[in-house]
Enzyme design. Structure first.
Site, PDB file in Angstrom:
ATOM      1  N   GLY A   1      -5.175   7.814   5.594  1.00  0.00           N
ATOM      2  CA  GLY A   1      -4.286   8.827   6.159  1.00  0.00           C
ATOM      3  C   GLY A   1      -3.074   9.046   5.267  1.00  0.00           C
ATOM      4  O   GLY A   1      -2.606  10.185   5.104  1.00  0.00           O
TER       5      GLY A   1
ATOM      6  N   LYS B   1       0.832  -1.214   0.000  1.00  0.00           N
ATOM      7  CA  LYS B   1       0.000   0.000   0.000  1.00  0.00           C
ATOM      8  C   LYS B   1       0.865   1.262   0.000  1.00  0.00           C
ATOM      9  O   LYS B   1       0.613   2.201  -0.761  1.00  0.00           O
ATOM     10  CB  LYS B   1      -0.933  -0.028   1.216  1.00  0.00           C
ATOM     11  N   SER B   2       1.886   1.295   0.845  1.00  0.00           N
ATOM     12  CA  SER B   2       2.730   2.500   0.930  1.00  0.00           C
ATOM     13  C   SER B   2       3.394   2.790  -0.408  1.00  0.00           C
ATOM     14  O   SER B   2       3.443   3.938  -0.863  1.00  0.00           O
ATOM     15  CB  SER B   2       3.827   2.295   1.980  1.00  0.00           C
TER      16      SER B   2
ATOM     17  N   ARG C   1      -7.649  -3.194   9.831  1.00  0.00           N
ATOM     18  CA  ARG C   1      -6.702  -4.122  10.454  1.00  0.00           C
ATOM     19  C   ARG C   1      -7.271  -4.757  11.730  1.00  0.00           C
ATOM     20  O   ARG C   1      -6.890  -5.873  12.084  1.00  0.00           O
ATOM     21  CB  ARG C   1      -5.363  -3.433  10.715  1.00  0.00           C
TER      22      ARG C   1
ATOM     23  N   ARG D   1      -6.247   1.888  17.990  1.00  0.00           N
ATOM     24  CA  ARG D   1      -5.987   0.446  17.884  1.00  0.00           C
ATOM     25  C   ARG D   1      -5.567  -0.181  19.207  1.00  0.00           C
ATOM     26  O   ARG D   1      -5.724  -1.392  19.396  1.00  0.00           O
ATOM     27  CB  ARG D   1      -4.906   0.172  16.828  1.00  0.00           C
TER      28      ARG D   1
ATOM     29  N   ASP E   1       1.758  -1.229  11.900  1.00  0.00           N
ATOM     30  CA  ASP E   1       0.424  -1.672  11.480  1.00  0.00           C
ATOM     31  C   ASP E   1       0.135  -3.123  11.878  1.00  0.00           C
ATOM     32  O   ASP E   1      -0.965  -3.622  11.647  1.00  0.00           O
ATOM     33  CB  ASP E   1       0.272  -1.515   9.958  1.00  0.00           C
TER      34      ASP E   1
HETATM   35  C1  S3P Z   1       2.523   4.759   6.171  1.00  0.00           C
HETATM   36  C2  S3P Z   1       3.074   5.098   7.388  1.00  0.00           C
HETATM   37  C3  S3P Z   1       2.525   4.653   8.681  1.00  0.00           C
HETATM   38  C4  S3P Z   1       1.561   3.490   8.530  1.00  0.00           C
HETATM   39  C5  S3P Z   1       0.613   3.675   7.391  1.00  0.00           C
HETATM   40  C6  S3P Z   1       1.365   3.852   6.082  1.00  0.00           C
HETATM   41  C7  S3P Z   1       3.143   5.275   4.942  1.00  0.00           C
HETATM   42  O1  S3P Z   1       1.841   5.743   9.264  1.00  0.00           O
HETATM   43  O2  S3P Z   1       0.822   3.294   9.724  1.00  0.00           O
HETATM   44  O3  S3P Z   1      -0.251   2.549   7.275  1.00  0.00           O
HETATM   45  O4  S3P Z   1       2.835   4.756   3.847  1.00  0.00           O
HETATM   46  O5  S3P Z   1       3.951   6.214   5.034  1.00  0.00           O
HETATM   47  P1  S3P Z   1       2.634   6.886  10.115  1.00  0.00           P
HETATM   48  O6  S3P Z   1       3.607   7.496   9.208  1.00  0.00           O
HETATM   49  O7  S3P Z   1       1.594   7.861  10.555  1.00  0.00           O
HETATM   50  O8  S3P Z   1       3.230   6.132  11.255  1.00  0.00           O
END
Ligand code: S3P
Length: 437
Positions: free
Chosen positions: A91, A19-20, A390, A347, A316
Protein backbone atom coordinates in the site's frame (compact mmCIF):
# COMPACT_ATOMS: atom_id res chain seq x y z
CA UNK A 1 4.80 -23.33 9.43
CA UNK A 2 4.50 -24.44 13.03
CA UNK A 3 6.06 -23.00 16.16
CA UNK A 4 8.09 -24.79 18.83
CA UNK A 5 8.15 -23.80 22.46
CA UNK A 6 11.44 -21.92 22.83
CA UNK A 7 14.07 -21.91 25.56
CA UNK A 8 15.43 -18.48 26.60
CA UNK A 9 16.07 -16.19 23.61
CA UNK A 10 19.39 -14.44 23.93
CA UNK A 11 21.82 -12.37 21.88
CA UNK A 12 22.42 -9.11 20.05
CA UNK A 13 20.92 -8.80 16.58
CA UNK A 14 20.10 -6.20 13.95
CA UNK A 15 16.86 -6.00 12.02
CA UNK A 16 16.70 -4.92 8.37
CA UNK A 17 16.09 -1.32 7.35
CA UNK A 18 12.87 0.54 8.03
CA UNK A 19 10.27 -0.08 5.35
CA UNK A 20 8.72 3.40 5.38
CA UNK A 21 12.10 5.12 5.11
CA UNK A 22 13.28 2.70 2.40
CA UNK A 23 10.31 3.45 0.11
CA UNK A 24 10.80 7.18 0.57
CA UNK A 25 14.56 7.05 -0.04
CA UNK A 26 13.99 5.36 -3.42
CA UNK A 27 11.19 7.71 -4.43
CA UNK A 28 12.91 10.95 -3.39
CA UNK A 29 16.14 9.70 -4.96
CA UNK A 30 14.24 9.27 -8.24
CA UNK A 31 12.81 12.80 -7.95
CA UNK A 32 16.18 14.37 -7.14
CA UNK A 33 18.87 15.46 -9.52
CA UNK A 34 22.16 13.60 -9.24
CA UNK A 35 22.90 10.49 -7.23
CA UNK A 36 21.37 9.28 -3.97
CA UNK A 37 23.31 6.61 -2.05
CA UNK A 38 21.24 4.49 0.32
CA UNK A 39 22.89 2.32 2.97
CA UNK A 40 20.75 -0.24 4.80
CA UNK A 41 17.86 -0.25 2.33
CA UNK A 42 15.28 -2.91 3.21
CA UNK A 43 15.59 -5.56 0.50
CA UNK A 44 12.11 -7.00 0.91
CA UNK A 45 9.49 -7.52 -1.80
CA UNK A 46 7.52 -4.34 -1.07
CA UNK A 47 10.55 -2.11 -1.40
CA UNK A 48 11.99 -3.98 -4.39
CA UNK A 49 8.67 -3.32 -6.17
CA UNK A 50 9.11 0.40 -5.52
CA UNK A 51 12.68 0.20 -6.87
CA UNK A 52 11.33 -1.47 -10.03
CA UNK A 53 8.65 1.19 -10.35
CA UNK A 54 11.10 4.11 -10.18
CA UNK A 55 13.25 2.33 -12.76
CA UNK A 56 10.25 1.86 -15.05
CA UNK A 57 9.70 5.62 -14.74
CA UNK A 58 13.23 6.36 -15.95
CA UNK A 59 15.35 6.60 -12.80
CA UNK A 60 18.19 4.13 -12.22
CA UNK A 61 18.25 2.04 -9.01
CA UNK A 62 21.28 -0.24 -8.72
CA UNK A 63 23.12 -1.92 -5.91
CA UNK A 64 26.88 -1.28 -5.84
CA UNK A 65 28.45 -3.36 -3.07
CA UNK A 66 26.29 -2.68 0.01
CA UNK A 67 24.95 0.64 -1.24
CA UNK A 68 21.94 1.31 -3.46
CA UNK A 69 22.62 4.10 -5.96
CA UNK A 70 19.69 5.96 -7.38
CA UNK A 71 20.19 8.25 -10.33
CA UNK A 72 17.28 10.66 -10.27
CA UNK A 73 15.62 12.67 -13.01
CA UNK A 74 14.56 15.73 -11.05
CA UNK A 75 11.07 16.76 -9.87
CA UNK A 76 8.76 16.40 -12.89
CA UNK A 77 11.46 14.63 -14.92
CA UNK A 78 10.21 11.04 -14.86
CA UNK A 79 8.94 9.44 -18.06
CA UNK A 80 6.07 7.33 -19.33
CA UNK A 81 6.65 3.65 -18.37
CA UNK A 82 6.37 0.93 -21.04
CA UNK A 83 3.93 -1.22 -19.08
CA UNK A 84 1.90 -1.41 -15.87
CA UNK A 85 3.59 -0.91 -12.49
CA UNK A 86 3.07 -3.88 -10.16
CA UNK A 87 3.27 -2.99 -6.47
CA UNK A 88 2.64 -6.52 -5.19
CA UNK A 89 1.39 -6.31 -1.59
CA UNK A 90 2.48 -2.74 -0.86
CA UNK A 91 0.00 0.00 0.00
CA UNK A 92 2.83 2.42 0.79
CA UNK A 93 4.56 1.96 -2.57
CA UNK A 94 1.28 2.36 -4.42
CA UNK A 95 -0.04 5.40 -2.59
CA UNK A 96 3.22 7.34 -2.50
CA UNK A 97 3.78 6.66 -6.20
CA UNK A 98 0.28 7.99 -6.96
CA UNK A 99 1.57 11.33 -5.67
CA UNK A 100 4.54 11.05 -8.04
CA UNK A 101 2.43 10.11 -11.09
CA UNK A 102 0.04 13.00 -10.36
CA UNK A 103 2.83 15.51 -11.03
CA UNK A 104 3.97 14.10 -14.39
CA UNK A 105 2.23 14.29 -17.79
CA UNK A 106 2.18 10.48 -18.07
CA UNK A 107 -0.44 7.73 -18.09
CA UNK A 108 0.31 4.86 -15.73
CA UNK A 109 -1.51 1.63 -14.88
CA UNK A 110 -0.95 0.49 -11.30
CA UNK A 111 -1.73 -3.00 -10.08
CA UNK A 112 -1.08 -5.31 -7.14
CA UNK A 113 -1.86 -8.69 -5.55
CA UNK A 114 -5.26 -9.85 -4.29
CA UNK A 115 -4.76 -8.13 -0.90
CA UNK A 116 -3.69 -4.78 -2.38
CA UNK A 117 -6.47 -4.91 -4.98
CA UNK A 118 -9.03 -4.87 -2.17
CA UNK A 119 -7.57 -1.88 -0.33
CA UNK A 120 -9.16 1.59 -0.49
CA UNK A 121 -7.45 4.08 -2.82
CA UNK A 122 -10.08 6.81 -2.69
CA UNK A 123 -8.40 8.33 0.37
CA UNK A 124 -5.39 9.18 -1.84
CA UNK A 125 -7.16 9.72 -5.13
CA UNK A 126 -9.63 12.29 -3.75
CA UNK A 127 -7.02 14.96 -2.89
CA UNK A 128 -4.90 14.14 -5.95
CA UNK A 129 -7.92 14.55 -8.24
CA UNK A 130 -8.52 17.95 -6.61
CA UNK A 131 -4.95 18.82 -7.60
CA UNK A 132 -5.41 17.69 -11.22
CA UNK A 133 -4.89 13.91 -11.42
CA UNK A 134 -7.29 12.01 -13.70
CA UNK A 135 -8.51 8.43 -13.31
CA UNK A 136 -9.21 6.84 -16.67
CA UNK A 137 -11.91 4.67 -15.11
CA UNK A 138 -13.83 7.42 -13.26
CA UNK A 139 -15.44 6.21 -10.05
CA UNK A 140 -13.17 3.17 -9.71
CA UNK A 141 -11.44 3.13 -6.33
CA UNK A 142 -9.38 -0.06 -6.18
CA UNK A 143 -6.45 -1.40 -8.20
CA UNK A 144 -5.87 -1.95 -11.03
CA UNK A 145 -6.22 1.72 -11.93
CA UNK A 146 -4.95 3.81 -14.82
CA UNK A 147 -4.01 7.34 -13.83
CA UNK A 148 -3.06 10.37 -15.91
CA UNK A 149 -0.95 13.05 -14.26
CA UNK A 150 -0.21 16.60 -15.35
CA UNK A 151 2.67 19.05 -15.23
CA UNK A 152 0.15 21.67 -14.10
CA UNK A 153 -0.93 20.46 -10.67
CA UNK A 154 -2.85 22.88 -8.46
CA UNK A 155 -1.74 23.36 -4.86
CA UNK A 156 -4.39 22.59 -2.22
CA UNK A 157 -5.02 22.73 1.50
CA UNK A 158 -6.10 19.24 2.56
CA UNK A 159 -7.43 18.18 5.94
CA UNK A 160 -6.77 14.45 6.41
CA UNK A 161 -10.06 12.59 6.95
CA UNK A 162 -8.15 9.56 8.27
CA UNK A 163 -4.88 9.54 10.24
CA UNK A 164 -2.74 8.19 7.40
CA UNK A 165 0.91 8.97 6.70
CA UNK A 166 0.46 7.46 3.26
CA UNK A 167 -2.23 9.98 2.33
CA UNK A 168 -0.27 12.85 3.88
CA UNK A 169 2.83 11.78 1.96
CA UNK A 170 1.07 11.36 -1.40
CA UNK A 171 -0.31 14.91 -1.17
CA UNK A 172 3.03 16.39 -0.09
CA UNK A 173 4.84 14.54 -2.90
CA UNK A 174 2.32 15.84 -5.43
CA UNK A 175 2.78 19.27 -3.84
CA UNK A 176 6.46 19.26 -4.83
CA UNK A 177 5.26 19.48 -8.42
CA UNK A 178 2.48 22.07 -7.92
CA UNK A 179 2.66 25.78 -8.62
CA UNK A 180 2.51 27.21 -5.07
CA UNK A 181 2.28 25.91 -1.52
CA UNK A 182 0.42 22.68 -0.67
CA UNK A 183 -0.73 22.14 2.91
CA UNK A 184 -1.83 18.98 4.69
CA UNK A 185 -3.61 19.41 8.01
CA UNK A 186 -3.48 16.56 10.49
CA UNK A 187 -5.25 16.13 13.82
CA UNK A 188 -3.37 13.06 14.96
CA UNK A 189 0.38 12.93 14.40
CA UNK A 190 1.29 10.24 11.88
CA UNK A 191 4.82 9.11 10.99
CA UNK A 192 6.80 12.08 9.74
CA UNK A 193 9.53 10.47 7.60
CA UNK A 194 8.34 12.26 4.47
CA UNK A 195 8.72 15.68 6.07
CA UNK A 196 12.13 14.85 7.53
CA UNK A 197 13.50 13.32 4.37
CA UNK A 198 12.13 15.96 2.02
CA UNK A 199 13.99 18.60 4.07
CA UNK A 200 17.14 16.48 3.85
CA UNK A 201 16.79 16.51 0.04
CA UNK A 202 16.45 20.30 0.04
CA UNK A 203 12.67 20.82 -0.22
CA UNK A 204 11.07 23.61 1.80
CA UNK A 205 8.71 22.01 4.34
CA UNK A 206 7.16 24.05 7.16
CA UNK A 207 5.32 22.55 10.13
CA UNK A 208 3.09 24.66 12.34
CA UNK A 209 0.84 23.62 15.21
CA UNK A 210 -2.44 25.51 15.56
CA UNK A 211 -4.54 24.30 18.48
CA UNK A 212 -5.09 20.56 18.04
CA UNK A 213 -3.99 20.58 14.41
CA UNK A 214 -0.66 20.50 12.63
CA UNK A 215 -0.25 22.27 9.29
CA UNK A 216 2.43 20.79 7.06
CA UNK A 217 3.26 22.93 4.04
CA UNK A 218 5.54 22.09 1.14
CA UNK A 219 6.69 24.63 -1.45
CA UNK A 220 5.90 23.69 -5.04
CA UNK A 221 8.20 23.84 -8.06
CA UNK A 222 10.66 22.13 -5.72
CA UNK A 223 14.18 21.11 -6.52
CA UNK A 224 15.58 18.05 -4.77
CA UNK A 225 19.28 17.20 -4.83
CA UNK A 226 20.61 13.63 -4.46
CA UNK A 227 21.77 12.79 -0.92
CA UNK A 228 23.29 10.04 1.19
CA UNK A 229 20.78 8.16 3.33
CA UNK A 230 21.38 5.66 6.12
CA UNK A 231 18.24 3.61 6.82
CA UNK A 232 17.85 2.67 10.51
CA UNK A 233 16.47 -0.70 11.66
CA UNK A 234 12.70 -1.10 11.38
CA UNK A 235 10.92 -0.79 14.75
CA UNK A 236 7.93 -2.64 13.29
CA UNK A 237 10.15 -5.67 12.56
CA UNK A 238 12.00 -5.33 15.88
CA UNK A 239 8.57 -5.47 17.54
CA UNK A 240 8.34 -9.24 16.95
CA UNK A 241 11.73 -9.87 18.56
CA UNK A 242 10.90 -7.62 21.51
CA UNK A 243 7.54 -9.33 21.99
CA UNK A 244 9.15 -12.78 21.80
CA UNK A 245 11.80 -11.83 24.37
CA UNK A 246 9.12 -10.62 26.80
CA UNK A 247 7.06 -13.83 26.75
CA UNK A 248 9.78 -16.50 26.54
CA UNK A 249 11.02 -17.02 30.13
CA UNK A 250 14.67 -16.20 30.77
CA UNK A 251 15.15 -14.17 27.55
CA UNK A 252 17.53 -11.22 27.23
CA UNK A 253 17.75 -9.77 23.73
CA UNK A 254 19.27 -6.57 22.34
CA UNK A 255 18.18 -5.27 18.95
CA UNK A 256 20.76 -2.83 17.65
CA UNK A 257 20.28 0.33 15.61
CA UNK A 258 16.48 0.57 15.72
CA UNK A 259 14.60 3.70 14.67
CA UNK A 260 12.96 5.30 17.72
CA UNK A 261 11.22 8.23 16.03
CA UNK A 262 8.38 9.06 18.49
CA UNK A 263 5.80 8.72 15.70
CA UNK A 264 6.72 5.00 15.62
CA UNK A 265 7.33 3.89 19.20
CA UNK A 266 3.80 3.50 20.61
CA UNK A 267 4.26 -0.26 21.02
CA UNK A 268 7.36 0.14 23.17
CA UNK A 269 5.60 2.67 25.41
CA UNK A 270 2.68 0.26 25.77
CA UNK A 271 4.90 -2.73 26.57
CA UNK A 272 6.69 -0.69 29.24
CA UNK A 273 3.31 0.22 30.74
CA UNK A 274 2.48 -3.49 30.79
CA UNK A 275 5.54 -4.06 32.94
CA UNK A 276 7.92 -5.05 30.15
CA UNK A 277 11.61 -4.66 30.95
CA UNK A 278 12.61 -2.62 27.90
CA UNK A 279 15.40 -0.04 27.73
CA UNK A 280 16.66 2.20 24.96
CA UNK A 281 20.46 2.16 25.11
CA UNK A 282 23.09 4.14 23.21
CA UNK A 283 20.50 6.62 21.92
CA UNK A 284 21.91 8.55 18.97
CA UNK A 285 21.00 10.44 15.82
CA UNK A 286 21.62 8.75 12.47
CA UNK A 287 20.84 10.61 9.27
CA UNK A 288 18.22 12.87 10.85
CA UNK A 289 16.37 10.10 12.71
CA UNK A 290 16.77 9.00 16.37
CA UNK A 291 18.11 5.47 16.78
CA UNK A 292 18.81 3.19 19.79
CA UNK A 293 19.78 -0.33 20.79
CA UNK A 294 16.67 -1.82 22.38
CA UNK A 295 17.26 -4.28 25.23
CA UNK A 296 14.35 -6.50 26.23
CA UNK A 297 14.24 -9.01 29.07
CA UNK A 298 11.50 -11.54 29.80
CA UNK A 299 8.88 -9.98 32.03
CA UNK A 300 5.63 -10.66 33.76
CA UNK A 301 3.09 -8.57 31.85
CA UNK A 302 -0.14 -7.03 33.06
CA UNK A 303 -3.08 -5.90 30.92
CA UNK A 304 -3.47 -2.19 30.15
CA UNK A 305 -5.77 0.12 28.25
CA UNK A 306 -4.14 1.45 25.07
CA UNK A 307 -5.61 4.86 24.23
CA UNK A 308 -6.97 5.59 20.75
CA UNK A 309 -4.60 8.59 20.36
CA UNK A 310 -1.66 6.20 20.40
CA UNK A 311 -2.90 4.18 17.42
CA UNK A 312 -1.01 6.02 14.63
CA UNK A 313 2.33 5.49 16.42
CA UNK A 314 1.85 1.72 16.63
CA UNK A 315 -0.65 0.99 13.89
CA UNK A 316 1.29 -1.96 12.46
CA UNK A 317 2.05 -3.42 15.88
CA UNK A 318 -1.46 -4.26 17.17
CA UNK A 319 -1.47 -7.86 15.89
CA UNK A 320 1.66 -8.73 17.88
CA UNK A 321 0.58 -6.71 20.90
CA UNK A 322 -2.80 -8.49 20.92
CA UNK A 323 -1.15 -11.88 20.45
CA UNK A 324 1.14 -11.45 23.48
CA UNK A 325 -1.59 -9.82 25.57
CA UNK A 326 -2.81 -13.38 26.13
CA UNK A 327 0.33 -13.85 28.25
CA UNK A 328 -0.52 -10.86 30.45
CA UNK A 329 -2.45 -10.93 33.66
CA UNK A 330 -5.80 -9.21 33.20
CA UNK A 331 -7.43 -7.43 30.32
CA UNK A 332 -5.75 -5.46 27.53
CA UNK A 333 -8.10 -3.07 25.79
CA UNK A 334 -7.05 -1.40 22.52
CA UNK A 335 -9.23 1.48 21.34
CA UNK A 336 -9.45 3.42 18.06
CA UNK A 337 -8.54 0.60 15.67
CA UNK A 338 -10.69 1.54 12.65
CA UNK A 339 -7.62 1.77 10.39
CA UNK A 340 -6.66 -1.84 11.20
CA UNK A 341 -9.58 -2.99 9.08
CA UNK A 342 -8.01 -1.65 5.86
CA UNK A 343 -4.46 -2.97 6.13
CA UNK A 344 -3.04 -5.92 4.17
CA UNK A 345 -6.01 -7.80 5.69
CA UNK A 346 -8.77 -6.86 8.10
CA UNK A 347 -6.30 -7.13 10.96
CA UNK A 348 -8.92 -6.59 13.62
CA UNK A 349 -10.82 -9.72 12.59
CA UNK A 350 -7.73 -11.74 11.62
CA UNK A 351 -6.08 -11.07 14.99
CA UNK A 352 -9.18 -11.87 17.02
CA UNK A 353 -9.76 -15.05 15.00
CA UNK A 354 -6.14 -16.18 15.45
CA UNK A 355 -6.39 -15.66 19.20
CA UNK A 356 -9.72 -17.48 19.45
CA UNK A 357 -8.35 -20.41 17.42
CA UNK A 358 -5.59 -20.76 19.99
CA UNK A 359 -7.72 -20.71 23.09
CA UNK A 360 -7.59 -17.02 24.06
CA UNK A 361 -10.57 -14.89 24.85
CA UNK A 362 -10.62 -11.89 22.48
CA UNK A 363 -13.54 -9.65 21.49
CA UNK A 364 -14.02 -7.04 18.81
CA UNK A 365 -16.53 -4.34 19.63
CA UNK A 366 -16.67 -1.61 16.98
CA UNK A 367 -13.12 -0.25 16.77
CA UNK A 368 -12.03 -1.81 20.08
CA UNK A 369 -10.18 -5.08 20.57
CA UNK A 370 -10.11 -6.62 24.02
CA UNK A 371 -7.94 -9.56 25.01
CA UNK A 372 -8.51 -11.26 28.35
CA UNK A 373 -5.06 -12.33 29.40
CA UNK A 374 -4.65 -15.72 31.03
CA UNK A 375 -0.92 -15.51 31.80
CA UNK A 376 -0.40 -17.81 28.83
CA UNK A 377 -1.78 -19.08 25.54
CA UNK A 378 -2.97 -22.63 24.85
CA UNK A 379 -2.06 -22.78 21.17
CA UNK A 380 -2.86 -25.83 19.06
CA UNK A 381 -4.84 -23.83 16.49
CA UNK A 382 -4.37 -22.81 12.87
CA UNK A 383 -4.03 -19.11 12.04
CA UNK A 384 -5.40 -17.82 8.71
CA UNK A 385 -3.05 -15.07 7.53
CA UNK A 386 -5.11 -13.64 4.62
CA UNK A 387 -1.97 -12.59 2.68
CA UNK A 388 -0.86 -10.51 5.67
CA UNK A 389 2.80 -10.66 6.76
CA UNK A 390 2.18 -9.16 10.17
CA UNK A 391 -0.57 -11.65 11.06
CA UNK A 392 1.85 -14.45 10.19
CA UNK A 393 4.73 -13.02 12.26
CA UNK A 394 2.51 -12.06 15.23
CA UNK A 395 1.34 -15.64 15.73
CA UNK A 396 4.71 -17.24 14.99
CA UNK A 397 5.95 -15.01 17.82
CA UNK A 398 3.17 -15.90 20.28
CA UNK A 399 3.69 -19.60 19.47
CA UNK A 400 7.23 -19.50 20.89
CA UNK A 401 5.69 -19.52 24.36
CA UNK A 402 2.28 -21.17 23.87
CA UNK A 403 1.56 -24.54 25.51
CA UNK A 404 0.95 -26.29 22.16
CA UNK A 405 2.43 -25.23 18.80
CA UNK A 406 0.60 -22.67 16.66
CA UNK A 407 0.29 -23.39 12.94
CA UNK A 408 0.36 -20.44 10.55
CA UNK A 409 -1.27 -21.33 7.23
CA UNK A 410 0.95 -19.25 4.91
CA UNK A 411 4.31 -17.64 5.66
CA UNK A 412 5.16 -16.51 2.12
CA UNK A 413 4.09 -12.92 2.75
CA UNK A 414 6.75 -12.45 5.45
CA UNK A 415 9.12 -11.78 2.53
CA UNK A 416 7.25 -8.52 1.78
CA UNK A 417 8.68 -6.80 4.87
CA UNK A 418 11.04 -9.02 6.90
CA UNK A 419 12.61 -11.86 4.89
CA UNK A 420 15.15 -12.48 7.68
CA UNK A 421 12.43 -13.04 10.32
CA UNK A 422 13.03 -16.77 10.66
CA UNK A 423 16.86 -16.78 10.57
CA UNK A 424 17.05 -13.91 13.07
CA UNK A 425 14.60 -15.64 15.43
CA UNK A 426 16.70 -18.81 15.04
CA UNK A 427 19.90 -16.91 15.89
CA UNK A 428 18.24 -15.95 19.17
CA UNK A 429 17.36 -19.58 19.89
CA UNK A 430 13.86 -20.06 18.45
CA UNK A 431 12.89 -22.94 16.19
CA UNK A 432 10.09 -23.55 13.68
CA UNK A 433 8.86 -26.60 11.80
CA UNK A 434 7.57 -26.87 8.26
CA UNK A 435 4.17 -28.54 8.20
CA UNK A 436 2.24 -30.09 5.35
CA UNK A 437 -1.40 -29.09 5.29
C1 S3P B 1 3.09 3.74 6.28
C2 S3P B 1 1.97 4.23 6.91
C3 S3P B 1 0.98 3.38 7.60
C4 S3P B 1 1.52 1.99 7.88
C5 S3P B 1 2.25 1.41 6.71
C6 S3P B 1 3.41 2.30 6.30
C7 S3P B 1 4.00 4.68 5.60
O1 S3P B 1 -0.16 3.28 6.77
O2 S3P B 1 0.46 1.11 8.24
O3 S3P B 1 2.75 0.12 7.03
O4 S3P B 1 5.14 4.29 5.28
O5 S3P B 1 3.60 5.83 5.38
P1 S3P B 1 -1.31 4.44 6.78
O6 S3P B 1 -0.67 5.69 6.37
O7 S3P B 1 -2.33 3.99 5.78
O8 S3P B 1 -1.83 4.42 8.17
Amino acid sequence: MSTRRAGPLTGRVRVPGDKSISHRALIFGALATGTTRITGLLEAEDVINTARAVEALGAAARKQGDVWEITGRGVGGLRQPDGPLDFGNSGTGTRLMMGVVAGHPITVTMMGDASLSRRPMRRVLAPLIEMGLEILEPGKETLPLTLRGTSELMPIVYRLPVPSAQVKSAVLIAGLHAAGKTTVVEREATRDHTERMLRHFGAVVATETKGAETYITVDGDAELAGKDIVVPGDPSSAAFLAAAALIVPGSDVTIEGVLINPTRTGLYTTLQEMGGDISFENVRDEGGEPVADIRVRASRLKGVRVPAERAPSMIDEYPVLAAISAFAEGQTRMDGLAELKVKESDRLMATAAGLAANGASAQVDGDTLTVNGASGLKGGGIVATHLDHRIAMAFLTAGLASEAPIIVDDTNMIATSFPEFRPIMETLGAGFDEVRQ
